[in-house]
Enzyme design. Structure first.
Site, PDB file in Angstrom:
ATOM      1  N   ASN A   8     -31.938 -36.626 -36.886  1.00 16.80           N
ATOM      2  CA  ASN A   8     -32.527 -36.181 -35.613  1.00 16.80           C
ATOM      3  C   ASN A   8     -33.721 -35.297 -35.929  1.00 16.80           C
ATOM      4  OD1 ASN A   8     -32.620 -35.593 -32.732  1.00 16.80           O
ATOM      5  ND2 ASN A   8     -31.745 -33.587 -33.214  1.00 16.80           N
TER       6      ASN A   8
ATOM      7  N   HIS B  13     -35.854 -31.966 -34.348  1.00 16.24           N
ATOM      8  CA  HIS B  13     -35.780 -30.895 -33.358  1.00 16.24           C
ATOM      9  C   HIS B  13     -37.051 -30.058 -33.463  1.00 16.24           C
ATOM     10  CE1 HIS B  13     -33.788 -28.211 -30.591  1.00 16.24           C
ATOM     11  NE2 HIS B  13     -34.243 -27.195 -31.308  1.00 16.24           N
TER      12      HIS B  13
ATOM     13  N   GLU C 242     -44.252 -33.054 -36.258  1.00 18.70           N
ATOM     14  CA  GLU C 242     -43.102 -33.976 -36.177  1.00 18.70           C
ATOM     15  C   GLU C 242     -43.528 -35.368 -36.628  1.00 18.70           C
ATOM     16  OE1 GLU C 242     -40.828 -34.059 -32.512  1.00 18.70           O
ATOM     17  OE2 GLU C 242     -41.432 -32.025 -32.048  1.00 18.70           O
TER      18      GLU C 242
ATOM     19  N   GLY D 125     -41.576 -41.386 -26.549  1.00 19.00           N
ATOM     20  CA  GLY D 125     -41.511 -42.268 -27.709  1.00 19.00           C
ATOM     21  C   GLY D 125     -42.612 -42.070 -28.732  1.00 19.00           C
ATOM     22  N   SER D 126     -43.238 -40.882 -28.726  1.00 18.77           N
ATOM     23  CA  SER D 126     -44.319 -40.687 -29.707  1.00 18.77           C
ATOM     24  C   SER D 126     -43.773 -40.625 -31.139  1.00 18.77           C
ATOM     25  CB  SER D 126     -45.142 -39.438 -29.381  1.00 18.77           C
ATOM     26  OG  SER D 126     -44.399 -38.276 -29.604  1.00 18.77           O
ATOM     27  N   ASN D 127     -42.546 -40.127 -31.300  1.00 17.82           N
ATOM     28  CA  ASN D 127     -41.968 -40.119 -32.655  1.00 17.82           C
ATOM     29  C   ASN D 127     -41.619 -41.532 -33.111  1.00 17.82           C
ATOM     30  OD1 ASN D 127     -41.557 -37.367 -33.980  1.00 17.82           O
ATOM     31  ND2 ASN D 127     -41.026 -36.964 -31.840  1.00 17.82           N
TER      32      ASN D 127
HETATM   33  C1  GRF Z   1     -39.682 -34.241 -29.639  1.00 18.13           C
HETATM   34  O1  GRF Z   1     -40.286 -33.005 -29.423  1.00 18.13           O
HETATM   35  C2  GRF Z   1     -38.438 -34.084 -30.482  1.00 18.13           C
HETATM   36  O2  GRF Z   1     -38.498 -33.017 -31.361  1.00 18.13           O
HETATM   37  C3  GRF Z   1     -37.370 -33.838 -29.456  1.00 18.13           C
HETATM   38  O3  GRF Z   1     -37.735 -34.642 -28.361  1.00 18.13           O
HETATM   39  C4  GRF Z   1     -39.137 -34.866 -28.359  1.00 18.13           C
HETATM   40  C5  GRF Z   1     -39.360 -36.348 -28.290  1.00 18.13           C
HETATM   41  O4  GRF Z   1     -40.707 -36.682 -28.093  1.00 18.13           O
HETATM   42  N1  GRF Z   1     -36.055 -34.077 -29.999  1.00 18.13           N
HETATM   43  P1  GRF Z   1     -41.185 -38.195 -28.117  1.00 18.13           P
HETATM   44  O5  GRF Z   1     -40.420 -38.932 -27.039  1.00 18.13           O
HETATM   45  O6  GRF Z   1     -40.913 -38.744 -29.481  1.00 18.13           O
HETATM   46  O7  GRF Z   1     -42.651 -38.156 -27.796  1.00 18.13           O
END
Ligand code: GRF
Length: 210
Positions: free
Chosen positions: A111, A113, A183, A15-17
């Site tokens: 999304n 990637h 990201e 869930g870092s994003n």
């Molecule tokens: C990220 O590297 C994203 O690009 C991919 O899954 C990963 C998710 O990371 N689709 P996080 O859970 O947001 O840390």
């Protein structure tokens, strides 16, 4: 001004994003959007914990809880309706959304990637495999891509990309860490632009008015 974004974030992992988008909302870099729920197929997802800590509805729902695909999809759509979500952010969601949801939210699902799509995308290209493939290819750069979601894995129109160098001593782990950092920069930036009505998808051609 475009209607306020009510975002459902789908995430299966750490869930870092999700956190990077929440930080941008909390620090008022994004002011026209709210995260209305976090949905995960994985009950142990860090993303669900983050949501709970922030008092955001955290929903654990997966196909195994239902008898048929149809029942599962009806339940998922019911959840999205319950929170009045008008935008979907896939932030490390490891499942494919049904075509019903993809059509219902046309041009309103994005999304991220961890590669420069169309390179190193598609089925099986997730997690560390993506970075192993990028290094094995001999490419000197990789990066991250934010794209619209359509009915094929990692296939919809690209919205934003940023690159990083692949150094001679690079490992899949170091590359993953470098890319995750960018990201966290481009994903909130794309959400901000959407929330300000500055991104359009005109028949596959993405227009960004900064
Ligand atoms: C990220 O590297 C994203 O690009 C991919 O899954 C990963 C998710 O990371 N689709 P996080 O859970 O947001 O840390």
């Amino acid at each position: 001004m475009a209607e306020r974004l009510k975002i459902a974030v789908f995430a299966s992992g750490k869930g870092s994003n999700l956190e990077s988008i929440l930080n941008s909302i909390e620090s008022c870099k994004i002011i026209h959007a709210d995260i209305v729920c976090v949905i995960s197929n994985n009950s142990n997802a860090g993303a669900l914990e983050i949501a709970k800590q922030k008092n955001i509805p955290a929903v654990h729902i997966n196909r195994e809880q239902y008898l048929t695909d149809e029942e599962f999809n009806v339940a998922l759509i019911k959840k999205l309706n319950e929170f009045a979500a008008n935008f979907i952010v896939l932030a490390g969601y490891m499942k494919m959304l049904s075509s019903t949801i993809i059509r219902k939210y046309k041009n309103r699902i994005i999304n991220i990637h961890p590669a420069l799509l169309p390179k190193f995308g598609g089925k099986g290209m997730y997690g560390i495999h993506v970075h192993e493939a990028a290094i094995a290819s001999g490419d000197k750069v990789s990066g991250a891509t934010v794209h619209f979601v359509d009915e094929e894995y990692d296939h919809g129109s690209t919205i934003m990309q940023e690159t990083v160098n692949i150094d001679t001593t690079e490992t899949a782990g170091t590359l993953a860490a470098k890319i995750l950092k960018i990201e966290h920069k481009i994903f909130p930036e794309v959400v901000r632009l959407f929330s300000e009505g500055k991104i359009y998808n005109e028949d596959g051609k993405v227009v960004i008015c900064k």
